[in-house]
Scaffold this motif. Structure first.
Motif, PDB file in Angstrom:
ATOM      1  N   GLN A  47      57.475  55.646  46.444  1.00 42.87           N
ATOM      2  CA  GLN A  47      58.531  54.683  46.749  1.00 42.87           C
ATOM      3  C   GLN A  47      58.630  54.543  48.265  1.00 42.87           C
ATOM      4  O   GLN A  47      58.647  55.541  48.985  1.00 42.87           O
ATOM      5  CB  GLN A  47      59.869  55.135  46.167  1.00 42.87           C
ATOM      6  CG  GLN A  47      59.958  55.016  44.662  1.00 42.87           C
ATOM      7  CD  GLN A  47      61.373  55.229  44.164  1.00 42.87           C
ATOM      8  OE1 GLN A  47      62.313  55.474  44.924  1.00 42.87           O
ATOM      9  NE2 GLN A  47      61.545  55.129  42.852  1.00 42.87           N
ATOM     10  N   VAL A  48      58.680  53.309  48.737  1.00 42.98           N
ATOM     11  CA  VAL A  48      58.879  53.042  50.157  1.00 42.98           C
ATOM     12  C   VAL A  48      60.382  52.840  50.369  1.00 42.98           C
ATOM     13  O   VAL A  48      60.980  51.932  49.792  1.00 42.98           O
ATOM     14  CB  VAL A  48      58.098  51.803  50.616  1.00 42.98           C
ATOM     15  CG1 VAL A  48      58.319  51.545  52.103  1.00 42.98           C
ATOM     16  CG2 VAL A  48      56.608  51.967  50.316  1.00 42.98           C
ATOM     17  N   LEU A  49      60.970  53.711  51.178  1.00 45.51           N
ATOM     18  CA  LEU A  49      62.406  53.670  51.431  1.00 45.51           C
ATOM     19  C   LEU A  49      62.676  53.491  52.913  1.00 45.51           C
ATOM     20  O   LEU A  49      61.912  53.985  53.754  1.00 45.51           O
ATOM     21  CB  LEU A  49      63.090  54.950  50.950  1.00 45.51           C
ATOM     22  CG  LEU A  49      62.974  55.282  49.467  1.00 45.51           C
ATOM     23  CD1 LEU A  49      61.921  56.345  49.239  1.00 45.51           C
ATOM     24  CD2 LEU A  49      64.315  55.749  48.904  1.00 45.51           C
ATOM     25  N   ILE A  50      63.768  52.816  53.210  1.00 41.76           N
ATOM     26  CA  ILE A  50      64.221  52.630  54.588  1.00 41.76           C
ATOM     27  C   ILE A  50      65.687  53.034  54.679  1.00 41.76           C
ATOM     28  O   ILE A  50      66.492  52.695  53.792  1.00 41.76           O
ATOM     29  CB  ILE A  50      64.018  51.179  55.059  1.00 41.76           C
ATOM     30  CG1 ILE A  50      62.518  50.863  55.172  1.00 41.76           C
ATOM     31  CG2 ILE A  50      64.693  50.940  56.415  1.00 41.76           C
ATOM     32  CD1 ILE A  50      62.209  49.448  55.583  1.00 41.76           C
ATOM     33  N   GLY A  51      66.017  53.744  55.744  1.00 40.18           N
ATOM     34  CA  GLY A  51      67.392  54.127  56.006  1.00 40.18           C
ATOM     35  C   GLY A  51      67.785  53.753  57.430  1.00 40.18           C
ATOM     36  O   GLY A  51      66.924  53.578  58.305  1.00 40.18           O
ATOM     37  N   LEU A  64      64.616  54.236  59.713  1.00 38.14           N
ATOM     38  CA  LEU A  64      63.768  55.332  59.265  1.00 38.14           C
ATOM     39  C   LEU A  64      62.945  54.859  58.075  1.00 38.14           C
ATOM     40  O   LEU A  64      63.473  54.180  57.178  1.00 38.14           O
ATOM     41  CB  LEU A  64      64.613  56.537  58.833  1.00 38.14           C
ATOM     42  CG  LEU A  64      65.599  57.084  59.857  1.00 38.14           C
ATOM     43  CD1 LEU A  64      66.477  58.150  59.205  1.00 38.14           C
ATOM     44  CD2 LEU A  64      64.864  57.664  61.068  1.00 38.14           C
ATOM     45  N   HIS A  65      61.678  55.228  58.060  1.00 40.56           N
ATOM     46  CA  HIS A  65      60.782  54.835  56.965  1.00 40.56           C
ATOM     47  C   HIS A  65      60.206  56.090  56.311  1.00 40.56           C
ATOM     48  O   HIS A  65      59.827  57.046  56.996  1.00 40.56           O
ATOM     49  CB  HIS A  65      59.642  53.970  57.499  1.00 40.56           C
ATOM     50  CG  HIS A  65      58.424  53.986  56.622  1.00 40.56           C
ATOM     51  ND1 HIS A  65      57.260  54.597  56.995  1.00 40.56           N
ATOM     52  CD2 HIS A  65      58.208  53.494  55.384  1.00 40.56           C
ATOM     53  CE1 HIS A  65      56.374  54.474  56.030  1.00 40.56           C
ATOM     54  NE2 HIS A  65      56.919  53.818  55.036  1.00 40.56           N
ATOM     55  N   VAL A  66      60.148  56.076  54.974  1.00 40.13           N
ATOM     56  CA  VAL A  66      59.528  57.168  54.222  1.00 40.13           C
ATOM     57  C   VAL A  66      58.725  56.578  53.075  1.00 40.13           C
ATOM     58  O   VAL A  66      59.211  55.691  52.363  1.00 40.13           O
ATOM     59  CB  VAL A  66      60.578  58.145  53.637  1.00 40.13           C
ATOM     60  CG1 VAL A  66      59.881  59.368  53.040  1.00 40.13           C
ATOM     61  CG2 VAL A  66      61.600  58.557  54.668  1.00 40.13           C
ATOM     62  N   ASP A  67      57.501  57.083  52.871  1.00 37.60           N
ATOM     63  CA  ASP A  67      56.776  56.903  51.616  1.00 37.60           C
ATOM     64  C   ASP A  67      57.047  58.159  50.804  1.00 37.60           C
ATOM     65  O   ASP A  67      56.509  59.225  51.110  1.00 37.60           O
ATOM     66  CB  ASP A  67      55.276  56.751  51.867  1.00 37.60           C
ATOM     67  CG  ASP A  67      54.878  55.337  52.250  1.00 37.60           C
ATOM     68  OD1 ASP A  67      55.767  54.466  52.319  1.00 37.60           O
ATOM     69  OD2 ASP A  67      53.684  55.103  52.487  1.00 37.60           O
ATOM     70  N   ALA A  68      57.879  58.047  49.766  1.00 32.85           N
ATOM     71  CA  ALA A  68      58.436  59.230  49.122  1.00 32.85           C
ATOM     72  C   ALA A  68      57.794  59.524  47.780  1.00 32.85           C
ATOM     73  O   ALA A  68      57.532  58.613  46.980  1.00 32.85           O
ATOM     74  CB  ALA A  68      59.947  59.071  48.938  1.00 32.85           C
ATOM     75  N   SER A  69      57.593  60.801  47.517  1.00 32.33           N
ATOM     76  CA  SER A  69      57.141  61.263  46.212  1.00 32.33           C
ATOM     77  C   SER A  69      58.290  61.144  45.210  1.00 32.33           C
ATOM     78  O   SER A  69      59.464  61.005  45.590  1.00 32.33           O
ATOM     79  CB  SER A  69      56.700  62.720  46.304  1.00 32.33           C
ATOM     80  OG  SER A  69      57.833  63.553  46.519  1.00 32.33           O
TER      81      SER A  69
END
Length: 269
Positions: A105-109, A230-235
């Motif tokens: 999942q690509v998430l932004i905060g 902030l960007h994360v490619d999350a498991s």
């Protein structure tokens, strides 16, 4: 209400291609619309949302990347987002011998909303890692957590720190003399984004708030450096924690991997 469409547009405009200093030994080569990153542990392909070619032209573009790394005796990964164009890109990659990995999942905060004083269990301290021996311990932790050889990570991080010491912050939670959780943040020059990467927590230390503390600490570092997002490619394991911390899902990403031992295919007609 958060405008996730605007966040996705910012991501597409700013986070498709790497920014900042290129480490020694790494080269960036363009082949038409795609960027080929050469010299690392594996080859990497990065591209705009729309690569702008279809059909046989797309097959040839894919084959050139695969064949380039085959000649080097290396594997290569091509990162594809769920909304990328053309829609046929995933099937064309598979036809060329690439294997899709588990989607992230690509998430932004928003950094200021996520930043907080990290709350750590008793007896655990937060450390910055910079010396190569500590980076090797970081890689050893990832190997233990993920169950695959991550020894190359130490050299990768060391090269990136050497290229620009201000572009990365590597953090670890340490209990006694043992690293129990670690992660880093990559500040992306010229963008609004800092990327949260590499998070790993030992199994017997999960459920104690360490990953959440690492998110808060890296967000504070990003705010201090003037980064807004902030960007994360999350498991699948990390995504729920990130959502509870205020991150928003904007799309998914999948790495399509080809390795030299995989059979080659001629692709579509």
């Amino acid at each position: 209400m958060v405008d996730t469409g605007a966040l996705l547009a910012a991501y597409d405009a700013q986070m498709r291609l790497p920014t900042g200093a290129v480490p020694t030994g790494i080269t960036h080569e363009y082949d038409g619309p795609v960027l080929r990153i050469v010299g690392g542990h594996v080859g990497r392909i990065r591209a705009p949302r729309d690569v702008g070619v279809t059909g046989a032209g797309l097959d040839r573009l894919i084959a050139r990347q695969r064949d380039h790394f085959q000649a080097r005796g290396q594997g290569v990964e091509w990162k594809v987002r769920a909304h990328d164009l053309p829609p046929e890109l995933p099937e064309r990659l598979v036809a060329a011998g690439f294997v899709p990995q588990e989607p992230s999942q690509v998430l932004i905060g928003f950094a200021e909303k996520v930043a907080a004083e990290p709350v750590l269990p008793a007896g655990v301290v937060l450390r910055r890692l910079a010396a190569f021996e500590d980076l090797r311990r970081f890689a050893d932790l990832q190997t233990e957590v993920f169950g695959v050889d991550c020894s190359w990570v130490a050299d990768d991080l060391a090269a990136r720190v050497s290229a620009d010491p201000d572009q990365l912050t590597v953090l670890a939670a340490q209990a006694g003399d043992r690293l129990v959780c670690a992660a880093f943040v990559d500040y992306c020059p010229g963008t609004d984004f800092a990327a949260l990467l590499g998070g790993a927590t030992l199994p017997d230390w999960r459920g104690r708030g360490l990953y959440r503390a690492m998110i808060a600490a890296r967000a504070r570092e990003a705010v201090a450096r003037g980064f807004r997002l902030l960007h994360v490619d999350a498991s699948p394991a990390s995504a729920p924690i990130l959502r509870r911390c205020g991150f928003h899902v904007i799309t998914t990403s999948t790495h399509y991997q080809w390795a030299p031992e995989q059979p080659l295919s001629s692709g579509h007609e």
